[in-house]
Design an enzyme around this catalytic site. Structure first.
Site, PDB file in Angstrom:
ATOM      1  N   ALA A   1       2.431  -7.118   2.372  1.00 18.41           N
ATOM      2  CA  ALA A   1       3.812  -7.593   2.252  1.00 18.41           C
ATOM      3  C   ALA A   1       4.821  -6.479   2.459  1.00 18.41           C
ATOM      4  CB  ALA A   1       4.026  -8.218   0.868  1.00 18.41           C
ATOM      5  N   CYS A   2       4.361  -5.273   2.769  1.00 20.16           N
ATOM      6  CA  CYS A   2       5.254  -4.115   2.823  1.00 20.16           C
ATOM      7  C   CYS A   2       5.148  -3.458   4.176  1.00 20.16           C
ATOM      8  CB  CYS A   2       4.877  -3.124   1.729  1.00 20.16           C
ATOM      9  SG  CYS A   2       5.719  -1.550   1.843  1.00 20.16           S
ATOM     10  N   GLY A   3       6.299  -3.227   4.822  1.00 17.50           N
ATOM     11  CA  GLY A   3       6.235  -2.694   6.168  1.00 17.50           C
ATOM     12  C   GLY A   3       6.933  -1.373   6.387  1.00 17.50           C
TER      13      GLY A   3
ATOM     14  N   CYS B   1       7.085   1.246   3.862  1.00 11.83           N
ATOM     15  CA  CYS B   1       6.838   2.074   2.676  1.00 11.83           C
ATOM     16  C   CYS B   1       6.834   3.563   2.999  1.00 11.83           C
ATOM     17  CB  CYS B   1       5.511   1.679   2.047  1.00 11.83           C
ATOM     18  SG  CYS B   1       5.448  -0.063   1.577  1.00 11.83           S
TER      19      CYS B   1
ATOM     20  N   HIS C   1       4.361  -7.863   8.749  1.00  8.52           N
ATOM     21  CA  HIS C   1       4.667  -6.623   9.465  1.00  8.52           C
ATOM     22  C   HIS C   1       3.506  -6.192  10.340  1.00  8.52           C
ATOM     23  CE1 HIS C   1       2.214  -3.890   6.911  1.00  8.52           C
ATOM     24  NE2 HIS C   1       2.416  -4.837   6.017  1.00  8.52           N
TER      25      HIS C   1
END
Length: 272
Positions: A110-112, A114, A184
């Site tokens: 869910a993180c692109g 970081c 992502h």
């Protein structure tokens, strides 16, 4: 390539009291460790498949590479039993940015973004003049994209659990589609495919995503020189702000015959 789906028994229930056991197909989520010259850089959660495209797109989004010439080689590491560690050799003179050299970092599905040290650093990092892109297209062309994206999602058809990103030309023809548990990651795979074919910047192209238009997806589109990002769901406020700053067209809630154009409406051809 590892498995992209697995079968698992589930208990099927209904409010009417009906119950039964049956197998269900799940999308695989596994870690991929990315190393640069043997040095760990990041671990990202992804669906196996198109890993080379994923890594190339990730490195482009982080501003580490600008084109295929910056990548000398990519290979799965022989010291691991699974194809879940990929080592990258960069061209001479291509170095990791300072904030990445100081630490390895982890991204989730869910993180692109970081690995970026600040949002301002993202905004300042614009390798292409997206605002000058001459792309123009009609609402009808845009309205056809979600169905074309959905029809090409082979793994989603079996699992219902993957995001998709598709690259289209100005006539609405699908050029490439990638699926992944991470939004992502799907975009990185598309950009990595384009980078490998020497297509960056992606002038005159449309990026269509199956979920919402977040800040990190807008940033990745901007980094690849894509002038229009369309999503079936809502954008975030920061995504709209970044798109406006960069001169991108941002379309959300693209469903059926309607859509919301948040920025860059001059690219949409409408009756006067």
């Amino acid at each position: 390539m590892g498995r992209i789906t697995v079968r698992r028994p589930v208990l099927r229930l209904s409010t009417a009291g009906v119950r039964g056991t049956r197998p269900d197909t799940l999308a695989v989520e596994e870690p991929l460790e990315i190393r640069v010259a043997g040095r760990p850089l990041t671990i990202t959660m992804r669906t196996p498949g198109d890993d080379f495209d994923l890594v190339a797109g990730f490195l482009a989004a982080e501003g580490i590479i600008a084109g295929a010439a910056d990548l000398v080689a990519m290979r799965y590491c022989a010291d691991t039993t699974e194809q879940n560690t990929l080592d990258v050799v960069l061209a001479e003179g291509v170095d990791l940015p300072g904030h990445l050299m100081t630490r390895a970092f982890t991204t989730t599905s869910a993180c692109g973004v970081c690995g970026k040290s600040s949002i301002e650093a993202l905004r300042a990092d614009r390798p292409y003049d997206v605002a000058a892109d001459p792309l123009r297209l009609t609402p009808a062309t845009l309205a056809a994209l979600p169905d074309r994206l959905r029809a090409a999602q082979r793994v989603f058809e079996r699992t219902g659990g993957l995001h998709a990103a598709g690259l289209f030309d100005e006539s609405g023809e699908l050029l490439v589609l990638r699926e992944d548990v991470g939004r992502h990651n799907a975009v990185d795979k598309v950009v990595g495919w384009a980078l490998g074919k020497g297509l960056l910047p992606l002038t005159g192209r449309v990026l269509m995503v199956s979920g919402r238009a977040s800040f990190e997806l807008t940033q990745k589109a901007m980094q690849a020189g894509i002038p229009l990002l369309a999503a079936v769901s809502a954008p975030s406020s920061l995504a709209a702000e970044l798109a406006e700053d960069a001169g991108m067209t941002l379309v959300g809630f693209l469903r059926g015959e309607t859509m919301n154009v948040y920025t860059g409406a001059h690219r949409i051809i409408t009756p006067s």
